[in-house]
Design an enzyme around this catalytic site. Structure first.
Site, PDB file in Angstrom:
ATOM      1  N   LYS A 177       0.855  -1.206   0.000  1.00 29.26           N
ATOM      2  CA  LYS A 177       0.000   0.000   0.000  1.00 29.26           C
ATOM      3  C   LYS A 177       0.885   1.249   0.000  1.00 29.26           C
ATOM      4  O   LYS A 177       0.625   2.190  -0.750  1.00 29.26           O
ATOM      5  CB  LYS A 177      -0.873   0.004   1.248  1.00 29.26           C
ATOM      6  CG  LYS A 177      -1.454   1.361   1.613  1.00 29.26           C
ATOM      7  CD  LYS A 177      -2.277   1.339   2.868  1.00 29.26           C
ATOM      8  CE  LYS A 177      -1.476   1.503   4.131  1.00 29.26           C
ATOM      9  NZ  LYS A 177      -1.093   2.884   4.492  1.00 29.26           N
ATOM     10  N   ASN A 178       1.942   1.223   0.815  1.00 26.30           N
ATOM     11  CA  ASN A 178       2.753   2.435   0.986  1.00 26.30           C
ATOM     12  C   ASN A 178       3.742   2.666  -0.144  1.00 26.30           C
ATOM     13  O   ASN A 178       4.445   3.665  -0.164  1.00 26.30           O
ATOM     14  CB  ASN A 178       3.473   2.404   2.345  1.00 26.30           C
ATOM     15  CG  ASN A 178       2.483   2.623   3.477  1.00 26.30           C
ATOM     16  OD1 ASN A 178       1.324   2.978   3.244  1.00 26.30           O
ATOM     17  ND2 ASN A 178       2.904   2.382   4.699  1.00 26.30           N
ATOM     18  N   ARG A 181      -4.370  10.873   4.793  1.00 25.98           N
ATOM     19  CA  ARG A 181      -3.383  11.940   4.806  1.00 25.98           C
ATOM     20  C   ARG A 181      -2.332  11.779   3.705  1.00 25.98           C
ATOM     21  O   ARG A 181      -1.694  12.738   3.301  1.00 25.98           O
ATOM     22  CB  ARG A 181      -2.726  12.010   6.154  1.00 25.98           C
ATOM     23  CG  ARG A 181      -2.234  10.679   6.668  1.00 25.98           C
ATOM     24  CD  ARG A 181      -1.752  10.809   8.074  1.00 25.98           C
ATOM     25  NE  ARG A 181      -0.912  11.969   8.195  1.00 25.98           N
ATOM     26  CZ  ARG A 181      -1.316  13.146   8.667  1.00 25.98           C
ATOM     27  NH1 ARG A 181      -2.570  13.265   9.056  1.00 25.98           N
ATOM     28  NH2 ARG A 181      -0.520  14.154   8.726  1.00 25.98           N
ATOM     29  N   CYS A 235      -4.642  13.131  13.345  1.00 22.83           N
ATOM     30  CA  CYS A 235      -4.590  11.696  13.039  1.00 22.83           C
ATOM     31  C   CYS A 235      -4.501  10.979  14.390  1.00 22.83           C
ATOM     32  O   CYS A 235      -3.952  11.498  15.352  1.00 22.83           O
ATOM     33  CB  CYS A 235      -3.345  11.405  12.187  1.00 22.83           C
ATOM     34  SG  CYS A 235      -3.011   9.657  12.015  1.00 22.83           S
ATOM     35  N   ARG A 295       1.337  14.596  13.012  1.00 22.28           N
ATOM     36  CA  ARG A 295       1.703  14.293  11.614  1.00 22.28           C
ATOM     37  C   ARG A 295       1.549  15.513  10.698  1.00 22.28           C
ATOM     38  O   ARG A 295       0.807  15.509   9.731  1.00 22.28           O
ATOM     39  CB  ARG A 295       0.874  13.120  11.104  1.00 22.28           C
ATOM     40  CG  ARG A 295       1.117  11.850  11.897  1.00 22.28           C
ATOM     41  CD  ARG A 295       0.366  10.681  11.350  1.00 22.28           C
ATOM     42  NE  ARG A 295       0.973  10.198  10.103  1.00 22.28           N
ATOM     43  CZ  ARG A 295       0.435   9.205   9.397  1.00 22.28           C
ATOM     44  NH1 ARG A 295      -0.686   8.650   9.769  1.00 22.28           N
ATOM     45  NH2 ARG A 295       1.023   8.809   8.271  1.00 22.28           N
ATOM     46  N   ASP A 316       5.336   0.606  11.933  1.00 24.69           N
ATOM     47  CA  ASP A 316       4.079  -0.006  11.473  1.00 24.69           C
ATOM     48  C   ASP A 316       3.933  -1.456  11.921  1.00 24.69           C
ATOM     49  O   ASP A 316       2.886  -2.064  11.696  1.00 24.69           O
ATOM     50  CB  ASP A 316       3.978   0.061   9.938  1.00 24.69           C
ATOM     51  CG  ASP A 316       3.793   1.489   9.468  1.00 24.69           C
ATOM     52  OD1 ASP A 316       3.936   1.738   8.260  1.00 24.69           O
ATOM     53  OD2 ASP A 316       3.530   2.362  10.315  1.00 24.69           O
ATOM     54  N   ILE A 364       8.892   7.115  16.626  1.00 22.17           N
ATOM     55  CA  ILE A 364       8.478   7.836  15.414  1.00 22.17           C
ATOM     56  C   ILE A 364       7.245   8.697  15.643  1.00 22.17           C
ATOM     57  O   ILE A 364       7.196   9.863  15.274  1.00 22.17           O
ATOM     58  CB  ILE A 364       8.207   6.839  14.251  1.00 22.17           C
ATOM     59  CG1 ILE A 364       9.408   5.918  14.025  1.00 22.17           C
ATOM     60  CG2 ILE A 364       7.814   7.593  12.978  1.00 22.17           C
ATOM     61  CD1 ILE A 364      10.638   6.598  13.469  1.00 22.17           C
ATOM     62  N   ARG A 391      -8.303  -0.493   5.296  1.00 13.88           N
ATOM     63  CA  ARG A 391      -7.507   0.575   4.666  1.00 13.88           C
ATOM     64  C   ARG A 391      -6.203   0.014   4.106  1.00 13.88           C
ATOM     65  O   ARG A 391      -5.669   0.528   3.138  1.00 13.88           O
ATOM     66  CB  ARG A 391      -7.166   1.676   5.678  1.00 13.88           C
ATOM     67  CG  ARG A 391      -8.360   2.450   6.162  1.00 13.88           C
ATOM     68  CD  ARG A 391      -7.928   3.627   6.990  1.00 13.88           C
ATOM     69  NE  ARG A 391      -7.001   4.479   6.223  1.00 13.88           N
ATOM     70  CZ  ARG A 391      -6.562   5.647   6.680  1.00 13.88           C
ATOM     71  NH1 ARG A 391      -6.907   6.063   7.872  1.00 13.88           N
ATOM     72  NH2 ARG A 391      -5.751   6.374   5.949  1.00 13.88           N
TER      73      ARG A 391
HETATM   74  C1  EPZ Z   1       4.683   6.954   6.226  1.00 22.90           C
HETATM   75  O1  EPZ Z   1       3.910   7.992   6.801  1.00 22.90           O
HETATM   76  C2  EPZ Z   1       3.764   5.738   6.157  1.00 22.90           C
HETATM   77  N1  EPZ Z   1       2.632   6.040   5.286  1.00 22.90           N
HETATM   78  C3  EPZ Z   1       3.282   5.378   7.558  1.00 22.90           C
HETATM   79  O2  EPZ Z   1       2.488   4.200   7.449  1.00 22.90           O
HETATM   80  C4  EPZ Z   1       4.502   5.086   8.437  1.00 22.90           C
HETATM   81  O3  EPZ Z   1       4.065   4.822   9.746  1.00 22.90           O
HETATM   82  C5  EPZ Z   1       5.443   6.296   8.425  1.00 22.90           C
HETATM   83  O4  EPZ Z   1       5.800   6.637   7.072  1.00 22.90           O
HETATM   84  C6  EPZ Z   1       6.724   6.013   9.195  1.00 22.90           C
HETATM   85  O5  EPZ Z   1       7.379   4.907   8.644  1.00 22.90           O
HETATM   86  C7  EPZ Z   1       2.813   6.014   3.954  1.00 22.90           C
HETATM   87  O6  EPZ Z   1       3.882   5.740   3.456  1.00 22.90           O
HETATM   88  C8  EPZ Z   1       1.606   6.336   3.111  1.00 22.90           C
HETATM   89  P1  EPZ Z   1       6.743  10.349   8.187  1.00 22.90           P
HETATM   90  P2  EPZ Z   1       4.486   9.510   6.787  1.00 22.90           P
HETATM   91  O7  EPZ Z   1       6.581  11.602   7.399  1.00 22.90           O
HETATM   92  O8  EPZ Z   1       5.321   9.720   5.599  1.00 22.90           O
HETATM   93  C9  EPZ Z   1       6.998  13.754  11.442  1.00 22.90           C
HETATM   94  C10 EPZ Z   1       0.623   2.830   7.814  1.00 22.90           C
HETATM   95  O9  EPZ Z   1       0.219   2.286   8.859  1.00 22.90           O
HETATM   96  N2  EPZ Z   1       6.827  14.711  10.323  1.00 22.90           N
HETATM   97  O10 EPZ Z   1       7.898   9.450   7.878  1.00 22.90           O
HETATM   98  O11 EPZ Z   1       3.315  10.396   7.011  1.00 22.90           O
HETATM   99  C11 EPZ Z   1       5.762  12.892  11.671  1.00 22.90           C
HETATM  100  O12 EPZ Z   1       4.821  13.568  12.484  1.00 22.90           O
HETATM  101  C12 EPZ Z   1       1.104   4.262   7.844  1.00 22.90           C
HETATM  102  O13 EPZ Z   1       0.686   2.260   6.702  1.00 22.90           O
HETATM  103  C13 EPZ Z   1       6.896  16.071  10.581  1.00 22.90           C
HETATM  104  O14 EPZ Z   1       7.086  16.497  11.716  1.00 22.90           O
HETATM  105  O15 EPZ Z   1       5.407   9.508   8.068  1.00 22.90           O
HETATM  106  C14 EPZ Z   1       6.330  11.669  12.338  1.00 22.90           C
HETATM  107  O16 EPZ Z   1       6.464  11.907  13.726  1.00 22.90           O
HETATM  108  C15 EPZ Z   1       0.891   4.893   9.211  1.00 22.90           C
HETATM  109  N3  EPZ Z   1       6.742  16.945   9.542  1.00 22.90           N
HETATM  110  C16 EPZ Z   1       7.726  11.531  11.695  1.00 22.90           C
HETATM  111  O17 EPZ Z   1       8.020  12.815  11.115  1.00 22.90           O
HETATM  112  C17 EPZ Z   1       6.533  16.518   8.251  1.00 22.90           C
HETATM  113  O18 EPZ Z   1       6.408  17.367   7.339  1.00 22.90           O
HETATM  114  C18 EPZ Z   1       7.791  10.470  10.586  1.00 22.90           C
HETATM  115  O19 EPZ Z   1       6.704  10.734   9.736  1.00 22.90           O
HETATM  116  C19 EPZ Z   1       6.459  15.121   8.009  1.00 22.90           C
HETATM  117  C20 EPZ Z   1       6.623  14.240   9.064  1.00 22.90           C
END
Ligand code: EPZ
Length: 420
Positions: free
Chosen positions: A22-23, A93, A117, A122, A307, A329, A399
């Site tokens: 999915k990701n 998102r 979320c 996020r 995850d 994370i 999802r």
């Molecule tokens: C991706 O989300 C995945 N989703 C998530 O999977 C996964 O948990 C996550 O990466 C971490 O591996 C997809 O790929 C669609 P991040 P993403 O940006 O990209 C902070 C699932 O269950 N951050 O790597 O949204 C954020 O708040 C989902 O399949 C900022 O502060 O995660 C988090 O604490 C859930 N500012 C950390 O960074 C930003 O602009 C990592 O988030 C972006 C992120």
């Protein structure tokens, strides 16, 4: 809302084939916006988030032809509305992945801010600041990000203050059409980033270093159509390995990428499971009775995936001793702990750390799913709990897991979907 009824106790045995990631499919679908030529993706999982992304592409004006066999063709010939509206973004998102491609292709975009979320704030500030460094002028109004750069994006040296998976993917896509060279430092190294880069390269992009923490992109005038098969879903694969372990069974997970599961496999072995290759792209997990508690801290890839944290916590409720699970994370990714405790687990939360004491016999209960991976955790607990577990709001599971109850039934699980 659909529910799952699970009767626990049966060791899972047999083989299960993993779906496409999915990701990886989500950014790959967004990448189709970068060209007016048709792009065909194979092995796209038929899950809710994918259907939401397909609706988003259609909303912008792209033609989307999605088959039930996982083959999806997108032709973004005319993008009439370079927008991602709130009613779609609030349900997923990852819609923010449309921001980079729309700005790069059209010089403008209007994307709803994702809002809250369950697992954490996020924000997408890193996506926004990266695009500003590529020359986009961005303002926020009425809950939307409005970006414009009529003169086109200009390559830049970008350093992420913290590693972000979709932030890396968003900017990687934008950089492919920016003038000149872009370097992304402290980039995410997840396999899904490398898979996106492989698709973009097939489309004519000039990318080096995807999958490492420094990605170099030389912009090109335009991208063209391509065909690409999405990689296996490593989180689904990991979930099934844990299902085999927690039920004391023997499960072969096929059509996966074992190298993407190294951190989990190491923990399962330390916990006393036998995990061995079972031919190309397959792993066999065998639980040999008693499980030992093993600590884990979630980290960006190649560390232990956040995850898989919820699913691993369910496993540790059955392990001998105390295990410390640290979630580094996201700031609020322990909701499943409260529901597991209602089933009899002994878990104490202290900030970013969950302390699990086991083994504890779990008893079936009515529980509520709060997010995608928490739902998977409750499902795993239900498979080992005595009696019946009723999981409400399984749309969370739908999802990200394709046909999960059918796959579990084939392994011997007593799980039924109750359609409400
Ligand atoms: C991706 O989300 C995945 N989703 C998530 O999977 C996964 O948990 C996550 O990466 C971490 O591996 C997809 O790929 C669609 P991040 P993403 O940006 O990209 C902070 C699932 O269950 N951050 O790597 O949204 C954020 O708040 C989902 O399949 C900022 O502060 O995660 C988090 O604490 C859930 N500012 C950390 O960074 C930003 O602009 C990592 O988030 C972006 C992120």
């Amino acid at each position: 809302m659909d529910k799952f009824i699970i009767r626990g106790g049966a060791p899972l045995c047999g083989e299960v084939a993993v779906s496409g990631s999915k990701n990886s499919a989500l950014p790959a679908l967004a990448a189709c916006l970068l060209t007016s030529d048709p792009v065909t993706l194979n092995r796209v999982p038929r899950v809710r988030d994918i259907r939401t992304m397909e609706r988003l592409l259609a909303y912008t004006g792209a033609e989307v032809d999605a088959g039930e066999d996982g083959r999806v063709t997108v032709a973004a010939r005319n993008i009439a509305r370079p927008e991602a509206p709130y009613e779609l973004v609030k349900t997923m998102r990852a819609s923010s992945l449309a921001l980079g491609p729309l700005v790069a292709r059209l010089g403008r975009a209007r994307v709803s801010l994702p809002g809250g979320c369950a697992i954490g704030a996020r924000p997408i500030n890193l996506h926004v600041s990266g695009l500003e460094q590529l020359g986009a002028r961005i303002r926020q109004s009425h809950g939307y990000i409005e970006a414009e750069v009529p003169e086109g994006l200009q390559g830049a040296w970008i350093h992420f203050d913290r590693i972000t998976v979709t932030g890396t993917e968003d900017l990687l896509m934008a950089a492919t059409l920016a003038r000149g060279e872009t370097v992304i430092e402290n980039a995410a190294r997840e396999p899904e980033v490398a898979d996106l880069a492989e698709l973009l390269t097939k489309m004519g992009a000039d990318i080096e270093g995807a999958g490492t923490s420094t990605i170099r992109v030389r912009g090109v005038e335009r991208l063209h159509g391509a065909e690409h098969t999405i990689i296996a879903d490593r989180i689904e694969a990991g979930t099934f390995l844990i299902a085999g372990a927690i039920t004391g069974g023997e499960v072969v997970v096929r059509e996966c990428a074992p190298k993407h599961l190294a951190a989990l496999v190491a923990r399962l072995r330390q916990a006393g499971c036998e995990v061995k290759p079972a031919g190309t792209g397959a792993l066999r997990v065998k639980s040999r009775g008693k499980l030992r508690s093993v600590d884990v801290t979630t980290e960006e890839y190649p560390g232990f995936a956040t995850d898989l944290q919820a699913q691993y916590m369910a496993l540790m409720t059955q392990a001998e001793g105390i295990s410390f699970i640290t979630e580094s994370i996201f700031e609020n990714r322990f909701m499943h702990a409260l529901e597991l405790a209602r089933m009899g687990a002994n878990i104490r939360i202290e900030g970013r750390q969950a302390i699990v004491a086991g083994p504890r016999t779990l008893s079936g209960a009515g529980v509520i799913a709060s997010d995608l991976r928490a739902s998977a955790s409750l499902m795993l607990a239900g498979l080992v709990a005595g009696g019946e577990t009723l999981i409400d709001r399984v749309y969370h599971i739908d999802r990200g897991y394709e046909g999960i109850e059918r796959k579990l039934q084939k392994l011997g699980a007593q799980i039924q979907r109750v359609i409400d």
